[in-house]
Design an enzyme around this catalytic site. Structure first.
Site, PDB file in Angstrom:
ATOM      1  N   GLU A 169       0.838  -1.214   0.000  1.00  0.00           N
ATOM      2  CA  GLU A 169       0.000   0.000   0.000  1.00  0.00           C
ATOM      3  C   GLU A 169       0.870   1.260   0.000  1.00  0.00           C
ATOM      4  O   GLU A 169       0.542   2.247  -0.654  1.00  0.00           O
ATOM      5  CB  GLU A 169      -0.950  -0.015   1.206  1.00  0.00           C
ATOM      6  CG  GLU A 169      -2.029  -1.089   1.050  1.00  0.00           C
ATOM      7  CD  GLU A 169      -2.933  -1.184   2.275  1.00  0.00           C
ATOM      8  OE1 GLU A 169      -2.407  -1.509   3.357  1.00  0.00           O
ATOM      9  OE2 GLU A 169      -4.137  -0.927   2.148  1.00  0.00           O
ATOM     10  N   GLU A 217      -3.541  -9.605   3.681  1.00  0.00           N
ATOM     11  CA  GLU A 217      -4.367  -9.272   4.851  1.00  0.00           C
ATOM     12  C   GLU A 217      -5.475 -10.285   5.105  1.00  0.00           C
ATOM     13  O   GLU A 217      -5.776 -10.590   6.255  1.00  0.00           O
ATOM     14  CB  GLU A 217      -4.982  -7.872   4.690  1.00  0.00           C
ATOM     15  CG  GLU A 217      -4.016  -6.723   4.945  1.00  0.00           C
ATOM     16  CD  GLU A 217      -3.232  -6.300   3.720  1.00  0.00           C
ATOM     17  OE1 GLU A 217      -3.168  -7.076   2.742  1.00  0.00           O
ATOM     18  OE2 GLU A 217      -2.675  -5.185   3.729  1.00  0.00           O
TER      19      GLU A 217
END
Ligand code: 3HC
Length: 697
Positions: free
Chosen positions: A102, A122
């Site tokens: 990210e 995740e």
């Protein structure tokens, strides 16, 4: 300093130094924010963000989850990077995962080393990318690719990242040097359109179709896990909502998931896997180097174990009784690899390279220089001892001698050799090249160096190691016995195989107990029951299985067992013959079938696992409750998102579990249930297995 600031050719380098994986701890986030401010005010023309130690960033710091958040939050930091007045280049190396990717998506350019791995794992922690990943990624790459990366959690390599446009360049040579060169090249170019958040996405017939079609597949693959499903919803939102609204949805979903039981369970198992792989605290010394492995027995198990080593690049010699058997074993391995190559999972070169590492022999003399020898022959003590005598005669001093036995007494095997300190158990699970679990059985006299060698080799061959003590069935198989018995009793009392299996798969198991029996072959249990004297209550509970085998219903291999199997599709359906056998046995035992609820099926099967696990823990066969969880998740298809049987017990509450187990053990139940003293003690003291692990750390 967790983030160092360096200047090279008018380029400011923010160099993260937070070993071992450069996780985005509060310190790192602070360091990056300060570095960004400083670099923009110090006359640099461009900025490079890079990581030390060969890793860019492996994600948010998982240890901070569940603690009060500290500013700057990761999402805010990434927004600052993206909004920076100078162009920012991410120098991607090694593991670039989760929040790490990210951060890279917030940068304006991405350059990668050829060996980097990039992904958003995740969902495997029960959450989703919570710092803009679900919104920025589909603004950079194809929607289907973005959906796969977010919902599968599987990392991709540099080549694939380049092909789908996730990165701008693959660095030739040093990644940081190449990033600085790129930063210099683009320093004066406009980069407005490189800010992914400013790109507009909109729905189309294609994206609607993509998400509609993917939904069912994602739900099916998730087997009860919620994160992949929620993650898909957020990626879809990127096409339906303006960026900021999409981010708000991502944030709200992240907050909901991070406090969920599933995420807690998945984080528990993440740390449990790592704790289990560490040497026990009373062990010291160093592992031996392992550059060659010998396997005795080239059958299904031996062949699978041999594949594991060849796949890790370690030469392996298989010893068989005859040349034909040896050739046959190696041919099966080659066929398996060729099948993987045909499916595109490995290359043809991989097959050739692996085959070059495998050799067969009929002579134990060929093992005289071998570092690790694993016996995988028939499960009979006399045969094992014979094999160990032969190994003992040829193996070099300090070679590690392992048995792949699933049940037998390693102390007895070790004592039959002249070097018990070199002997231990390495219990693989079938198919050994696929299943991740390795129970390392530490016998009474196993040397520290021997144990450390097995642990090191487990890591090198990408197995999840768990150290167990010696007892019948060690951790996993010992717990299986009471579990399977409860399933057998429930069948006698009135539930059908389908009902029991469905209750278990609904709970999250990969397969129900009767489907597993049919897959493995019902004749295996039958034979082992014939080899020992059973108590009357054991005979009763296995009567249905015995009758099925005697009537030729051996499971999938004979076309029928508890279920009937379609010859072509292998689809299963009720086996009317099995239903007849079940009814006959119930009548014979004078059991009036009753209606059994799924809740009872789950309680009795799961509490039997927890209770036996508590016995194992109390007897110090397992070091930690969390080790038992690792065993069940990696060896027995237990749902990962439930965190393993012991974690599940903690979630239910040990008071409830202990009360139920005590109730089950009343009357005739005493034949099948012996409440574990440790379970009763923890319940009495209002403690959990996690508390027990913490106390015994
Ligand atoms: N946070 C905190 N600690 C971490 C960590 C993380 N993200 N990743 C790894 N560690 C720790 C491990 O617990 C271990 O600690 P220990 O030595 O005390 O046991 C140590 O780092 C080394 O880890 P491994 O033993 O796993 O080392 P490997 O080299 O085998 O594997 C890895 C490295 C592939 C990076 C692996 O550790 C891994 O998969 N880590 C998790 C990656 C991940 O899930 N990232 C996403 C995090 S969530 C997130 O980013 C949310 C965001 O969207 C907001």
């Amino acid at each position: 300093m967790t983030v160092e600031l360096k200047q090279q050719d008018n380029v400011a380098i923010l160099w993260i130094n937070n070993p071992p994986v450069n996780a985005l701890s509060h310190q790192v986030r602070m360091g990056l924010k300060l570095g960004l401010d400083f670099a923009t005010g110090a006359g640099a023309r461009a900025i490079v963000i890079a990581g030390q130690g060969g890793t860019f960033i492996a994600g948010a710091d998982i240890k901070e989850f569940g603690k009060p958040p500290k500013e700057p939050m990761l999402g805010e930091l990434i927004d600052l990077i993206e909004a920076c007045s100078l162009p920012v280049v991410a120098a991607i190396e090694g593991n670039t995962l989760g929040g790490g990717l990210e951060v890279a998506l917030g940068c304006h350019y991405r350059i990668t080393s050829a060996s980097a791995r990039m992904g958003l794992p995740e969902v495997s922690l029960g959450i989703l990318p919570g710092a803009g990943g679900t919104q920025r990624l589909p603004r950079l790459i194809d929607a289907a690719e973005a959906l796969t990366i977010v919902t599968s959690g599987t990392p991709i390599n540099a080549e694939k990242a380049m092909a789908i446009g996730l990165v701008d360049e693959i660095a030739e040579g040093d990644c940081l040097d190449a990033a600085v060169a790129l930063a210099n090249k683009i320093a004066d170019q406009p980069f407005e359109d490189k800010r992914l958040s400013s790109r507009t996405l909109s729905r189309s017939a294609d994206t609607d179709k993509l998400f509609a079609e993917a939904e069912a597949a994602i739900i099916k693959r998730a087997r009860g896990a919620i994160a992949p499903v929620k993650a898909a919803e957020c990626v879809k939102a990127a096409f339906e909502l303006p960026y900021l609204e999409g981010i708000a949805k991502e944030r709200a979903t992240f907050m909901e998931l991070v406090i969920s039981d599933q995420s807690k369970a998945l984080r528990h198992i993440f740390f449990a896997e790592r704790a289990a792989a560490k040497p026990p605290s009373d062990v010291s010394g160093k592992p031996h180097e392992v550059n060659s492995v010998g396997i005795i027995g080239g059958g299904t198990m031996g062949g699978g174990i041999a594949m594991t080593f060849a796949e890790a690049g370690i030469p392996v010699t298989i010893i068989e009784m005859s040349e034909e058997a040896s050739k046959r074993g190696i041919a099966v391995m080659e066929k398996n690899w060729q099948r993987s190559a045909a499916r595109g999972r490995i290359s043809k070169d991989d097959v050739a390279n692996r085959m070059a590492l495998v050799s067969g022999s009929t002579s134990y003399d060929d093992l005289k220089d071998t570092d690790l020898i694993i016996e995988a022959v028939f499960e009979t003590m006399a045969i094992k001892k014979e094999v160990f005598a032969k190994i003992d005669a040829v193996a070099k001093p300090d070679a590690v001698l392992a048995s792949n036995t699933s049940y037998l007494d390693i102390n007895e095997i070790a004592a039959s050799t002249s070097r018990p300190r070199d002997v231990l158990g390495m219990h693989y699970f079938s198919p050994a090249n696929i299943m991740r679990l390795l129970e390392i059985v530490r016998a009474k006299e196993t040397g520290d160096d021997t144990l450390l060698t097995a642990l090191a080799i487990a890591k090198r061959t990408r197995k999840n190691a768990v150290v167990a003590g010696v007892c019948h069935g060690f951790i996993g198989n010992r717990m299986l016995t009471p579990y399977a018995r409860q399933a057998g009793l429930l069948l006698l009392e009135g539930a059908s195989p389908e009902q029991i299996d469905n209750a278990l798969t609904k709970f999250g198991f990969a397969m129900g107990v009767f489907s597993v029996g049919d897959l493995a072959g019902l004749d295996i249990g039958y034979k082992s029951r014939r080899d020992r004297k059973l108590e009357p209550h054991e005979v009763k509970v296995s009567l249905i299985a015995d009758r099925l085998v005697e009537a030729g219903h051996l499971g999938q291999k004979s076309g029928s067992g508890y279920y009937s199997y379609n010859k072509e599709t292998r689809a299963k359906s009720e086996n009317p013959e099995a239903t007849k056998v079940i009814n006959e046995v119930r009548e014979e035992l004078q059991i009036t079938p009753r209606n059994i609820e799924d809740k009872e099926i789950i309680e009795r099967t799961q509490y039997s696992l927890i209770n036996e696990g508590a016995h194992i823990l109390g007897e110090h066969i397992a070091q930690r409750a969390s080790d038992i969880d690792v065993v069940y998740i990696h060896g027995y298809g237990y749902p990962r998102w439930r965190g393993g049987p012991m974690h599940y017990g903690d979630n239910v509450g040990l008071k409830s579990v202990a009360a139920a187990v005590t109730r089950f053990a009343e009357g005739d139940g005493a034949l099948f249930w012996k409440p574990a003293p440790l379970l009763l003690e923890l319940a009495e003291n209002e403690m959990s297995f996690a508390d027990y692990d913490r106390q015994n750390r």
